[in-house]
Design a protein around this motif. Structure first.
Motif, mmCIF file in Angstrom:
data_model
loop_
_atom_site.group_PDB
_atom_site.id
_atom_site.type_symbol
_atom_site.label_atom_id
_atom_site.label_comp_id
_atom_site.label_asym_id
_atom_site.label_seq_id
_atom_site.Cartn_x
_atom_site.Cartn_y
_atom_site.Cartn_z
ATOM 1 N N ILE A 1 30.599 -13.891 6.505
ATOM 2 C CA ILE A 1 30.907 -14.020 5.076
ATOM 3 C C ILE A 1 29.782 -13.461 4.221
ATOM 4 N N GLU B 1 36.297 -18.458 10.402
ATOM 5 C CA GLU B 1 35.741 -19.809 10.385
ATOM 6 C C GLU B 1 36.025 -20.585 11.671
ATOM 7 N N LYS B 2 37.121 -20.282 12.348
ATOM 8 C CA LYS B 2 37.524 -21.046 13.532
ATOM 9 C C LYS B 2 37.270 -20.312 14.843
ATOM 10 N N GLY C 1 37.614 -14.496 7.536
ATOM 11 C CA GLY C 1 36.354 -15.242 7.491
ATOM 12 C C GLY C 1 35.888 -15.718 8.852
ATOM 13 N N LYS D 1 44.855 -13.773 8.759
ATOM 14 C CA LYS D 1 44.043 -14.806 9.408
ATOM 15 C C LYS D 1 44.576 -15.161 10.795
ATOM 16 N N THR E 1 27.897 -15.836 13.548
ATOM 17 C CA THR E 1 28.645 -16.982 13.026
ATOM 18 C C THR E 1 29.556 -16.534 11.889
ATOM 19 N N SER E 2 30.476 -17.402 11.519
ATOM 20 C CA SER E 2 31.334 -17.077 10.379
ATOM 21 C C SER E 2 30.513 -17.002 9.092
ATOM 22 N N GLU E 3 29.436 -17.771 9.010
ATOM 23 C CA GLU E 3 28.573 -17.709 7.829
ATOM 24 C C GLU E 3 27.917 -16.335 7.723
#
Length: 159
Positions: A146, A124-125, A122, A97, A141-143
Motif C-alpha cells: 500500500i 491485506e489477506k 491491497g 480483489k 507485507t500488504s502495508e
C-alpha cells in the motif's frame, strides 16, 4: 537477516504503456485450449468466476450457463495468462480483489512481471511478496504494498 525470496511478482506501480490492458482481446487470441485441462487453472476459474470447467471448450457458469473460455472474466483470463505464459505483462487493474490470493500463489510458483495503474488491490489477506520495479525494493507485507502504491500510482511517475 531477511529470508531470501525465491520467486515473486515484479511490480511496476503506475501506468505503463507496455502492459496489456485489453485482456479479453489478448486472451481470446492467445490462449491454448489445453490450459483448461490444468487442475490449478480449473481451481482458479471455480474460485474467481464460480464456474466449473467441464472441458477445454465448455465452462458451466451459474449466471450465464454453458460458455466458451472466451466468456470468462477478465480477472481469471489475466490469472491464467500470468500462470501459463513467461513473457506476459499485464496491468493488474484488470483483476479484482478476488484475484489477490491467486496472484500471490502464482508468484510463489514463478517469477512474473506486472504493473498496477490503480488502487484496487491491497493484498491485506495474502502473504504478498514482490519486488517494486520503480525503486528496486522488496515488498513483504500488504502495508509495504500500500505504501508503494500510494507513492507511485497516479503520481506522474509514468515511464
Amino acid at each position: 537477516m531477511k529470508p531470501e525470496v525465491k520467486t515473486m511478482l515484479n511490480i511496476y506501480f503506475g501506468y505503463d504503456t507496455e502492459a496489456i490492458l485489453s485482456i479479453d482481446k489478448y486472451f481470446n487470441n492467445t490462449y491454448d485450449e489445453d490450459w483448461l485441462d490444468d487442475p490449478f487453472v480449473k481451481e482458479m476459474v471455480l474460485d474467481v468466476d464460480c464456474s466449473e470447467v467441464l472441458d477445454k471448450y465448455c465452462i458451466q457458469s451459474p449466471v450465464l450457463g454453458q460458455i466458451p473460455p472466451e466468456k470468462l472474466s477478465g480477472g481469471v483470463k489475466a490469472l491464467i495468462c500470468m500462470y501459463k505464459l513467461d513473457d506476459f505483462y499485464v496491468d493488474l487493474i484488470v483483476c479484482g480483489k478476488n484475484c489477490e490470493k491467486w496472484i500471490s500463489e502464482i508468484a510463489e510458483k514463478k517469477d512474473f512481471r506486472a504493473s498496477l495503474s490503480g488502487y484496487d488491490l491491497g493484498f491485506e489477506k495474502t502473504g504478498i511478496q514482490a519486488r517494486c520495479l520503480n525503486d528496486g525494493s522488496e515488498i513483504r507485507t500488504s502495508e509495504d504494498w500500500i505504501l508503494k502504491m500510494c507513492a507511485y500510482v497516479g503520481g506522474g511517475h509514468e515511464r
